[in-house]
Scaffold this active site. Sequence first.
Site, PDB file in Angstrom:
ATOM      1  N   ARG A  29       7.657  20.742  11.396  1.00 55.75           N
ATOM      2  CA  ARG A  29       8.977  21.118  11.912  1.00 55.75           C
ATOM      3  C   ARG A  29       9.855  21.713  10.827  1.00 55.75           C
ATOM      4  NH1 ARG A  29       6.651  17.411  15.109  1.00 55.75           N
ATOM      5  NH2 ARG A  29       7.390  17.049  17.232  1.00 55.75           N
ATOM      6  N   GLY A  96      -2.902  20.756  17.081  1.00 54.41           N
ATOM      7  CA  GLY A  96      -2.253  20.776  18.394  1.00 54.41           C
ATOM      8  C   GLY A  96      -0.744  20.965  18.255  1.00 54.41           C
ATOM      9  N   ARG A 124      -8.424  21.855  24.156  1.00 55.07           N
ATOM     10  CA  ARG A 124      -7.301  20.959  24.487  1.00 55.07           C
ATOM     11  C   ARG A 124      -6.292  21.646  25.417  1.00 55.07           C
ATOM     12  NH1 ARG A 124      -5.143  18.182  19.178  1.00 55.07           N
ATOM     13  NH2 ARG A 124      -4.036  16.945  20.728  1.00 55.07           N
ATOM     14  N   SER A 169       5.439  13.116  25.580  1.00 59.59           N
ATOM     15  CA  SER A 169       4.848  13.971  24.555  1.00 59.59           C
ATOM     16  C   SER A 169       5.933  14.679  23.768  1.00 59.59           C
ATOM     17  CB  SER A 169       3.921  15.010  25.196  1.00 59.59           C
ATOM     18  OG  SER A 169       3.628  16.024  24.247  1.00 59.59           O
ATOM     19  N   GLN A 171       5.346  16.839  21.574  1.00 61.01           N
ATOM     20  CA  GLN A 171       4.973  18.256  21.434  1.00 61.01           C
ATOM     21  C   GLN A 171       5.572  19.059  22.584  1.00 61.01           C
ATOM     22  OE1 GLN A 171       0.698  18.269  21.071  1.00 61.01           O
ATOM     23  NE2 GLN A 171       0.765  17.537  18.965  1.00 61.01           N
ATOM     24  N   ASP A 317      -0.993   7.643  17.577  1.00 56.24           N
ATOM     25  CA  ASP A 317      -2.017   8.108  16.626  1.00 56.24           C
ATOM     26  C   ASP A 317      -2.664   6.953  15.857  1.00 56.24           C
ATOM     27  OD1 ASP A 317      -1.605  10.737  17.385  1.00 56.24           O
ATOM     28  OD2 ASP A 317      -0.057  11.069  15.879  1.00 56.24           O
ATOM     29  N   ARG A 348     -10.326  10.060  22.149  1.00 60.96           N
ATOM     30  CA  ARG A 348     -10.327   8.939  21.198  1.00 60.96           C
ATOM     31  C   ARG A 348     -10.695   7.611  21.843  1.00 60.96           C
ATOM     32  NH1 ARG A 348      -5.163  10.751  17.376  1.00 60.96           N
ATOM     33  NH2 ARG A 348      -6.354  12.231  16.127  1.00 60.96           N
TER      34      ARG A 348
HETATM   35  C1  S3P Z   1       3.001  15.003  17.535  1.00 66.33           C
HETATM   36  C2  S3P Z   1       3.088  14.371  18.740  1.00 66.33           C
HETATM   37  C3  S3P Z   1       2.006  13.526  19.288  1.00 66.33           C
HETATM   38  C4  S3P Z   1       1.006  13.128  18.224  1.00 66.33           C
HETATM   39  C5  S3P Z   1       0.607  14.266  17.343  1.00 66.33           C
HETATM   40  C6  S3P Z   1       1.837  14.850  16.657  1.00 66.33           C
HETATM   41  C7  S3P Z   1       4.138  15.837  17.102  1.00 66.33           C
HETATM   42  O1  S3P Z   1       1.343  14.259  20.295  1.00 66.33           O
HETATM   43  O2  S3P Z   1      -0.149  12.568  18.798  1.00 66.33           O
HETATM   44  O3  S3P Z   1      -0.291  13.845  16.357  1.00 66.33           O
HETATM   45  O4  S3P Z   1       4.216  16.179  15.903  1.00 66.33           O
HETATM   46  O5  S3P Z   1       4.985  16.166  17.944  1.00 66.33           O
HETATM   47  P1  S3P Z   1       1.932  14.317  21.799  1.00 66.33           P
HETATM   48  O6  S3P Z   1       3.262  14.927  21.729  1.00 66.33           O
HETATM   49  O7  S3P Z   1       0.980  15.152  22.577  1.00 66.33           O
HETATM   50  O8  S3P Z   1       1.946  12.890  22.264  1.00 66.33           O
END
Ligand code: S3P
Length: 436
Positions: A29, A96, A124, A169, A171, A317, A348
Amino acid sequence: MVETKTVEFNKPVLTGEIAVPGDKSISHRAVMLGSIAKGKTTITGFLDGEDCLRTIDIFQQLGVTIERNGTNVTVESPGMHSWQSPKEELYAGNSGTTARLMLGILAGSHVTSVLTGDEYLSKRPMNRVSVPLKSMNASIEGESDSNLLPLTITGGQLTAMDYAMPIASAQVKSAILFAGLNAEGETSVSEQTVSRDHTERMLEQFGVAIQREGRTVRVQGGSVLTGTDVRVPGDISSAAFFMVAAAMTEGSSVTFKDVGLNPTRTGILDVLENMGAKIDIVEQSTGLGEPFGTVTISHDGLRATEISGDLIPRLIDELPVIALLATQATGNTVIKDAAELRVKETDRITAVTTELKKLGAQIEETEDGMIIHGPTALTGGTLASYGDHRIGMMAAIASLAASGSIEIEDPSCINISYPGFFEDLEKLAFRTNIHR
Ligand code: S3P
């Protein structure tokens, strides 16, 4: 031939102090917001792991000036309007977070780009981000109804929306907030379960007046970001491997310096406490930005626990290594409400149960979690990493409880989030034996 690493311990005791590498989520970020902002951003404690390096590569391809000297990074940007459409595809590697957050950023830019990833990331789901972004008017095209990379993003003017998140999430939340910066009007995102809030905190650090009310975050389109200084704390998700190691082995006590203590990430500390470990926390004061401090974890017996509900996003995680810890705890540990684990770097739930069973663990796979019956004596064995850094590190930590040596297949994936992991393991553990 598959590369392997063998790790062997004989009655290990972990002692000492470490500073784990920088937080992965915060490092991504910082580069992203530094590139969107006008002016100079300096980042200290940046994670120089593979995932975050892919984020730097991408912004360099877009024309942002980024210089890195180890864990110090400088980003200099005249703002998003100066970005150029890249000549080559933008490669997110295994990351991701890079892929999903970039979708939200690129959709509201003026550049056209193609986003790709490695063999794991290409499987994914991206729909969780591309579907809501499309309802903001984003142009995202690709196979399987724009669910899978590679995706072509034609940046353009977006419209604001109010989005109720169907899954927890960060993300997804972050991608929509980033898109909202370039949308006409006010965008809001509401969560049912709170996920990590690094994006919200960092937007404030870059001068954006976001509004947070309960589980809803609002951002105004056209907000201006100004470059700033970001200090990245140690990644609690990386520290978690050695926290578990200390809690699992008799006589152990490990101190973690400058580790992130954002409450949306500290579920691992709650679980260690519930399972009986001794925990000391000295939090350092923070202004805007991320809380951090010094944490000491000491072995003090180990009992089973239940992990579910709101706790899950606060330790998502860490669940692979927590499952390993549960094999050494007295009683049945139940992990549920964690179906998201199936769409991480690998599935996982299946990976953890398959690999720990090879060592003699009594562990059952459920649709949304695992049930672990402990304590069981673990044997040595050869474990696959599935190209997943957190499965690879779980395998290495398993060797601390195993009677024989553990051979880890494809251990280089650990560099994704924890370069120097094996050096830190050797430093902390007494009587180690690691062979290439
Ligand atoms: C992350 C959010 C998580 C986490 C990933 C990093 C992030 O995923 O598992 O390792 O930096 O926003 P999700 O948002 O899909 O839960």
